[in-house]
Design a protein around this motif. Structure first.
Motif, PDB file in Angstrom:
ATOM      1  N   ASP A   1      -6.076 -41.575  -3.751  1.00  0.00           N
ATOM      2  CA  ASP A   1      -5.856 -40.887  -2.477  1.00  0.00           C
ATOM      3  C   ASP A   1      -6.802 -41.367  -1.375  1.00  0.00           C
ATOM      4  OD1 ASP A   1      -3.663 -39.463  -3.307  1.00  0.00           O
ATOM      5  OD2 ASP A   1      -4.760 -37.605  -3.716  1.00  0.00           O
TER       6      ASP A   1
ATOM      7  N   GLY B   1       3.911 -46.376   5.550  1.00  0.00           N
ATOM      8  CA  GLY B   1       2.694 -45.682   5.156  1.00  0.00           C
ATOM      9  C   GLY B   1       2.972 -44.400   4.387  1.00  0.00           C
ATOM     10  N   PRO B   2       1.928 -43.693   3.982  1.00  0.00           N
ATOM     11  CA  PRO B   2       2.093 -42.428   3.261  1.00  0.00           C
ATOM     12  C   PRO B   2       2.949 -41.445   4.053  1.00  0.00           C
ATOM     13  CG  PRO B   2      -0.193 -43.157   3.178  1.00  0.00           C
ATOM     14  CD  PRO B   2       0.506 -44.063   4.142  1.00  0.00           C
TER      15      PRO B   2
ATOM     16  N   HIS C   1      -3.611 -52.541   1.544  1.00  0.00           N
ATOM     17  CA  HIS C   1      -4.147 -51.659   2.596  1.00  0.00           C
ATOM     18  C   HIS C   1      -3.994 -52.305   3.965  1.00  0.00           C
ATOM     19  CE1 HIS C   1      -7.165 -49.494   5.012  1.00  0.00           C
ATOM     20  NE2 HIS C   1      -6.965 -48.485   4.171  1.00  0.00           N
TER      21      HIS C   1
ATOM     22  N   TYR D   1       3.254 -43.797  -2.871  1.00  0.00           N
ATOM     23  CA  TYR D   1       1.831 -43.432  -2.894  1.00  0.00           C
ATOM     24  C   TYR D   1       1.529 -42.370  -3.953  1.00  0.00           C
ATOM     25  CZ  TYR D   1       1.741 -46.300   1.229  1.00  0.00           C
ATOM     26  OH  TYR D   1       1.863 -47.371   2.078  1.00  0.00           O
TER      27      TYR D   1
ATOM     28  N   TRP E   1      -5.630 -44.548   0.533  1.00  0.00           N
ATOM     29  CA  TRP E   1      -4.510 -44.509   1.466  1.00  0.00           C
ATOM     30  C   TRP E   1      -4.878 -43.787   2.748  1.00  0.00           C
ATOM     31  CZ3 TRP E   1      -2.814 -48.258  -0.836  1.00  0.00           C
ATOM     32  CH2 TRP E   1      -2.551 -48.304  -2.199  1.00  0.00           C
TER      33      TRP E   1
ATOM     34  N   TRP F   1       1.746 -44.970  -8.844  1.00  0.00           N
ATOM     35  CA  TRP F   1       1.022 -46.219  -8.572  1.00  0.00           C
ATOM     36  C   TRP F   1       1.379 -47.335  -9.557  1.00  0.00           C
ATOM     37  CZ3 TRP F   1      -1.624 -47.675 -12.839  1.00  0.00           C
ATOM     38  CH2 TRP F   1      -1.958 -46.677 -13.756  1.00  0.00           C
TER      39      TRP F   1
END
Length: 426
Positions: A400, A257-258, A246, A206, A403, A209
């Motif tokens: 940002d 995930g982040p 997403h 994340y 996410w 990119w």
């Protein structure tokens, strides 16, 4: 002075003269000693062993020259390198990301190496595909050699997938069903069943990119137009691709995930997208049943993406010509074949499964042919642009808001284009 002293004087002067002569030769030898330093972004033991063996081979030809390799952290490699250059401590040679190629070539930071390579007996520069040298060339002059042209593929943990009762990529390929939706379905099943990671885009985290291009290229998306002057983040292909990602992250839980750091090579994920040079990270003992397959088919059909690394000589080097000779030695046909076990060569004579198989014992001929040879032949390079470091940070910040569980992706894409559009148009 006594007669005895007079008799000893010539002998004493002879000894002194001999000593002076030895000191002069020693001083000359020391003056001729050349120590070359090359920055790299890998501290992998197998990589360093290979590089050091090549350096030893060069020293056998050039006894007064030694080469050392300095690993810098992957995550901030370019920043660390440019800091060295700005501080007057530039290495003699450096690996350079393809994303930064435009900046290094256009800034005048690199010493031209094309003539040295072409003049080296047996080098066969014409064997290198012109498409591979495009980013490293300006006005017909080659400033760095693309020593690694490494396609992205999908490494697979078949054990985790079978335990989840899902179809393996090999089974999906056999049924002509290896698509992104089916890949995500398999990853989702593993994450739900085992609690481990589904599919990981390695090095993305994340932040970087550009590595997500291994996914969005399947939608025909790109960050900017082919001429680099127009932002295309807000175009439908990119919006659709990021909506897909997403959904895979936040709804299907098929991608970490982040903030979640999942290592496929430690057995903690079903699949990972990365370059085949990362095969060196596979467990020496086959602790799980792994496979390597091409990227899943996207809405735009089959596609491939290639990551490239150049090796260049810094113009600040006090021994630039000798450094260029080492680059010629390091990337000659013989050493390119050795490097190909980790860093696939841009040499057309080496782009076949038989040749690659001699130094890639862990990969089967089918894997080499379908992922490596085909990927290099048809793949697009990762995105790059002048002033890429600045663009990278601007886009990272602009992504940002994407996410988050509830994200307005079209709005975020428009905001990114508003930020980077003026910079691209320059």
């Amino acid at each position: 002075m006594s007669q005895r002293s007079l008799r000893l004087l010539p002998k004493a002067l002879g000894l002194a003269g001999s000593l002076a002569l030895c000191l002069a030769f020693a001083s000359q030898a020391a003056a001729q000693e050349v120590k070359l330093r090359m920055t790299i972004w890998s501290a992998n033991e197998a990589h360093l062993k290979l590089f050091n063996s090549i350096a030893e081979g060069f020293k056998a030809q050039q006894p007064n020259v030694s080469v050392t390799f300095e690993p810098l952290p992957f995550d901030n490699y370019t920043t660390a390198l440019t800091t060295q250059i700005a501080g007057g401590n530039a290495p003699d040679m450096a690996w350079i990301f393809e994303t930064s190629a435009h900046d290094f070539v256009n800034s005048g930071a690199l010493y031209p190496v094309g003539k040295t390579l072409a003049a080296t007996p047996g080098y066969a520069l014409a064997d290198v595909a012109p498409s591979a040298t495009e980013r490293w060339t300006k006005d017909g002059t080659l400033y760095a050699y693309p020593f690694s042209t490494s396609p992205f593929g999908v490494f697979v943990n078949n054990d985790l997938i079978k335990q989840a009762g899902a179809k393996t990529p090999a089974e999906l390929i056999a049924a002509n069903q290896w698509t992104w939706p089916n890949a995500i379905a398999t990853a989702q099943a593993v994450a739900a069943k085992s609690g481990k990671g589904g599919i990981v885009v390695r090095d993305f985290n994340y932040q970087a990119w550009q590595f997500l291009s291994s996914v969005y290229y399947g939608w025909g998306a790109s960050p900017w137009s082919a001429d680099g002057k127009r932002c295309t983040f807000a175009d439908k292909p990119m919006v659709d691709a990021l909506n897909f990602v997403h959904d895979a992250v936040f709804d299907k839980k098929a991608m970490p995930g982040p903030g979640q750091n999942v290592d496929f090579f430690a057995g903690d994920a079903a699949m990972t997208i990365t370059q085949i040079s990362r095969a060196s990270l596979l467990p020496k003992e086959k602790s799980f049943d792994w496979d390597l397959v091409p990227l899943p088919r996207g809405p735009m059909g089959d596609y491939a993406i290639v990551g490239q690394a150049g090796v260049g000589v810094l113009k600040q080097s006090k021994n630039a010509e000798m450094a260029a000779k080492f680059v010629a030695y390091m990337t000659n046909p013989e050493n390119s074949a050795k490097l190909a076990q980790f860093f696939p060569s841009a040499r057309r004579s080496l782009l076949n499964a038989d040749t690659l198989g001699k130094t890639n014992a862990r990969l089967s001929p089918a894997q080499l042919d379908k992922v490596v040879v085909s990927g290099i032949s048809t793949g697009k390079l990762m995105p790059g642009h002048t002033d890429f470091a600045r663009l990278q940070q601007m886009v990272r910040a602009g992504l940002d808001p994407v996410w988050q569980p509830k994200a307005d992706i079209p709005a975020a894409m428009k905001s990114i284009c508003a930020q980077i559009g003026p910079l691209l148009a320059k």
